[in-house]
Design a protein around this motif. Sequence first.
Motif, mmCIF file in Angstrom:
data_model
loop_
_atom_site.group_PDB
_atom_site.id
_atom_site.type_symbol
_atom_site.label_atom_id
_atom_site.label_comp_id
_atom_site.label_asym_id
_atom_site.label_seq_id
_atom_site.Cartn_x
_atom_site.Cartn_y
_atom_site.Cartn_z
ATOM 1 N N TYR A 1 -54.240 56.751 12.819
ATOM 2 C CA TYR A 1 -54.771 55.380 12.301
ATOM 3 C C TYR A 1 -55.066 54.366 13.347
ATOM 4 C CZ TYR A 1 -52.273 57.167 7.834
ATOM 5 O OH TYR A 1 -51.972 57.842 6.822
ATOM 6 N N LEU A 2 -56.201 53.701 12.717
ATOM 7 C CA LEU A 2 -56.795 52.803 13.491
ATOM 8 C C LEU A 2 -56.896 51.410 12.886
ATOM 9 C CD1 LEU A 2 -59.448 54.949 15.161
ATOM 10 C CD2 LEU A 2 -57.542 54.396 16.239
ATOM 11 N N GLU A 3 -57.425 50.401 13.426
ATOM 12 C CA GLU A 3 -57.503 49.408 12.668
ATOM 13 C C GLU A 3 -58.459 48.277 13.268
ATOM 14 O OE1 GLU A 3 -53.609 47.598 12.691
ATOM 15 O OE2 GLU A 3 -53.573 46.986 14.457
ATOM 16 N N VAL A 4 -59.056 47.251 12.633
ATOM 17 C CA VAL A 4 -59.680 46.264 13.074
ATOM 18 C C VAL A 4 -58.861 44.896 12.978
ATOM 19 C CG1 VAL A 4 -61.788 44.863 13.065
ATOM 20 C CG2 VAL A 4 -61.939 47.333 12.941
ATOM 21 N N ASN A 5 -58.833 43.994 13.756
ATOM 22 C CA ASN A 5 -57.991 42.647 13.834
ATOM 23 C C ASN A 5 -58.726 41.777 14.337
ATOM 24 O OD1 ASN A 5 -56.009 43.805 12.597
ATOM 25 N ND2 ASN A 5 -54.630 43.891 14.201
ATOM 26 N N ILE A 6 -59.731 40.827 13.750
ATOM 27 C CA ILE A 6 -60.431 39.770 14.215
ATOM 28 C C ILE A 6 -60.016 38.445 13.398
ATOM 29 C CG2 ILE A 6 -62.560 38.727 14.240
ATOM 30 C CD1 ILE A 6 -64.007 41.512 14.539
ATOM 31 N N GLN A 7 -59.843 37.460 14.226
ATOM 32 C CA GLN A 7 -59.337 35.935 13.830
ATOM 33 C C GLN A 7 -60.638 34.984 14.106
ATOM 34 O OE1 GLN A 7 -56.318 33.450 15.513
ATOM 35 N NE2 GLN A 7 -55.241 34.177 13.805
ATOM 36 N N LEU A 8 -60.859 34.191 12.817
ATOM 37 C CA LEU A 8 -62.086 33.330 12.952
ATOM 38 C C LEU A 8 -61.291 31.889 12.542
ATOM 39 C CD1 LEU A 8 -64.718 34.998 10.506
ATOM 40 C CD2 LEU A 8 -64.416 35.053 12.969
ATOM 41 N N THR A 9 -61.691 31.042 13.344
ATOM 42 C CA THR A 9 -61.128 29.648 13.478
ATOM 43 C C THR A 9 -62.263 28.771 12.760
ATOM 44 O OG1 THR A 9 -60.056 29.996 15.476
ATOM 45 C CG2 THR A 9 -60.318 27.574 14.516
ATOM 46 N N LYS A 10 -61.595 28.228 11.597
ATOM 47 C CA LYS A 10 -62.429 27.584 10.574
ATOM 48 C C LYS A 10 -63.327 26.448 11.270
ATOM 49 C CE LYS A 10 -59.375 28.212 6.824
ATOM 50 N NZ LYS A 10 -58.545 27.728 5.593
ATOM 51 N N ASN B 1 -57.673 35.645 8.909
ATOM 52 C CA ASN B 1 -57.471 36.901 9.671
ATOM 53 C C ASN B 1 -58.493 38.010 8.997
ATOM 54 O OD1 ASN B 1 -55.713 35.752 11.602
ATOM 55 N ND2 ASN B 1 -53.747 36.429 10.491
ATOM 56 N N CYS B 2 -59.038 38.733 9.547
ATOM 57 C CA CYS B 2 -59.859 39.824 9.111
ATOM 58 C C CYS B 2 -59.390 40.991 9.541
ATOM 59 C CB CYS B 2 -61.492 39.706 9.781
ATOM 60 S SG CYS B 2 -62.048 37.735 9.498
ATOM 61 N N ILE B 3 -59.043 42.067 8.615
ATOM 62 C CA ILE B 3 -58.384 43.077 8.810
ATOM 63 C C ILE B 3 -59.103 44.399 8.138
ATOM 64 C CG2 ILE B 3 -56.063 43.996 8.415
ATOM 65 C CD1 ILE B 3 -54.834 41.602 8.189
ATOM 66 N N MET B 4 -59.337 45.400 8.952
ATOM 67 C CA MET B 4 -59.319 46.893 8.493
ATOM 68 C C MET B 4 -58.586 47.678 8.897
ATOM 69 S SD MET B 4 -63.625 46.882 8.943
ATOM 70 C CE MET B 4 -63.873 48.526 7.837
ATOM 71 N N LYS B 5 -58.107 48.666 8.060
ATOM 72 C CA LYS B 5 -57.207 49.950 8.245
ATOM 73 C C LYS B 5 -57.837 51.156 7.794
ATOM 74 C CE LYS B 5 -53.143 46.964 8.533
ATOM 75 N NZ LYS B 5 -52.700 47.047 9.849
ATOM 76 N N PHE B 6 -57.920 52.221 8.470
ATOM 77 C CA PHE B 6 -58.280 53.514 8.204
ATOM 78 C C PHE B 6 -57.798 54.641 8.955
ATOM 79 C CE2 PHE B 6 -61.333 50.864 10.548
ATOM 80 C CZ PHE B 6 -61.449 51.362 11.694
ATOM 81 N N SER B 7 -58.025 55.707 8.669
ATOM 82 C CA SER B 7 -57.421 56.944 9.490
ATOM 83 C C SER B 7 -58.432 57.964 9.372
ATOM 84 C CB SER B 7 -56.026 57.359 8.998
ATOM 85 O OG SER B 7 -56.454 57.917 7.676
ATOM 86 N N GLY B 8 -58.645 58.848 10.445
ATOM 87 C CA GLY B 8 -59.234 60.135 10.423
ATOM 88 C C GLY B 8 -58.965 61.110 11.537
ATOM 89 N N ASP B 9 -59.533 62.382 11.317
ATOM 90 C CA ASP B 9 -59.343 63.414 12.071
ATOM 91 C C ASP B 9 -60.524 64.370 11.855
ATOM 92 O OD1 ASP B 9 -58.658 64.851 14.492
ATOM 93 O OD2 ASP B 9 -56.752 65.984 13.157
ATOM 94 N N THR B 10 -60.944 65.175 12.655
ATOM 95 C CA THR B 10 -61.846 66.440 12.330
ATOM 96 C C THR B 10 -61.427 67.713 13.156
ATOM 97 O OG1 THR B 10 -62.898 66.242 14.410
ATOM 98 C CG2 THR B 10 -63.755 64.695 12.940
ATOM 99 N N ASN B 11 -61.869 68.672 12.317
ATOM 100 C CA ASN B 11 -61.562 69.941 12.985
ATOM 101 C C ASN B 11 -62.403 71.047 12.231
ATOM 102 O OD1 ASN B 11 -60.370 72.045 14.509
ATOM 103 N ND2 ASN B 11 -58.059 71.236 14.077
ATOM 104 N N TYR B 12 -62.617 72.114 12.984
ATOM 105 C CA TYR B 12 -63.461 73.283 12.137
ATOM 106 C C TYR B 12 -62.233 74.392 11.944
ATOM 107 C CZ TYR B 12 -64.001 74.168 17.130
ATOM 108 O OH TYR B 12 -63.561 74.209 18.518
ATOM 109 N N VAL B 13 -62.470 75.345 11.108
ATOM 110 C CA VAL B 13 -61.669 76.387 10.730
ATOM 111 C C VAL B 13 -61.555 77.442 11.689
ATOM 112 C CG1 VAL B 13 -60.853 77.710 8.696
ATOM 113 C CG2 VAL B 13 -61.702 75.656 8.166
#
Length: 317
Positions: A83-92, A293-305
């Motif tokens: 699980y990864l995320e992006v957290n960025i804050q913009l000041t108006k 507050n600017c937010i993205m949340k996502f997850s991932g993994d890779t593999n071969y059989v």
Amino acid sequence: MATTTSVTTTFAGERDEELKYVSSALYGGETLSAGLFNIKERIKKTRVLKTLSVTGTIIKARTTLFTPTGTVTVGERELTPKYLEVNIQLTKSDFEDDWDSPQMGDSAFKTLPNDLSQAFVLELVNIVAQSLENQLWNGTDGANELHGIMTRAKADAAIPAAQKITNATSTTGNIITELAKVVSGIPAGVRSKRDVVVCISNNMKYNYIDALGGFASGGQGGNGVAGQGTMWYNEGNSLSFRGVELQGVFGLNDNTAFAFEKSKIMFGTDLQGDYTEVKLLDQSEVNGDDVVNCIMKFSGDTNYVLSSDVVYYGPTS
């Protein structure tokens, strides 16, 4: 560490209303959008991929008594999304002296300019897509990265020696020889499948195109394919080598390649759509702070059989 915002503006003259915000060109998403990986969604923690192989002497001369032979091996591979995320804050207030300040409203309760919000969301999605493209192949499994396919394969001692090939610096003069090493390493059973593909780095792709265009060391005839020279290829057209599909991949490092069945290489995630969803949360409506507050949340993994079914072409030490 807090987000650093730098706004450079003359605030004089006239703003271009057609382009508005222009960002650097980015690549990203090619591997998944091309269907090269088998995408597995709705993985909350771990999904197990069961494997089965039957080896040894299976067919033998008939005997009176039942005589069992062969070896049956049952194993498993795992997809454990990180699980990864992006957290960025913009000041108006940083944008009050910019071209878009009229879009912030007349009230003391300012909002982010709409044009900025739209451009910012698009830029974030593109940046994440480019990062994902790189990490699918070369992620180091560090705290902020996925575990990439090439990283796994390089460390995988179960890949047969003939299918783990030390790479060379690609040129138009040696690209045919190097691709032949990769394709020759593909097991016969895999080679017979309709979804077998060799993913190659872009420098290898363009060296192959140049080689088939002639006019260079290793070129095929004076005028290349169909006598068209270097104009024989249009970007987006299919490529193949000895009947096997070739796919240029932005995420692969130069001079690397990987051969596999598309159905047997996996990308696991919670929801693929998470990679394109950005939430802009105005904190003035929460605690009175004039920030977004600017937010993205996502997850991932890779593999071969199966290790026995892939061909790795890259650094081996």
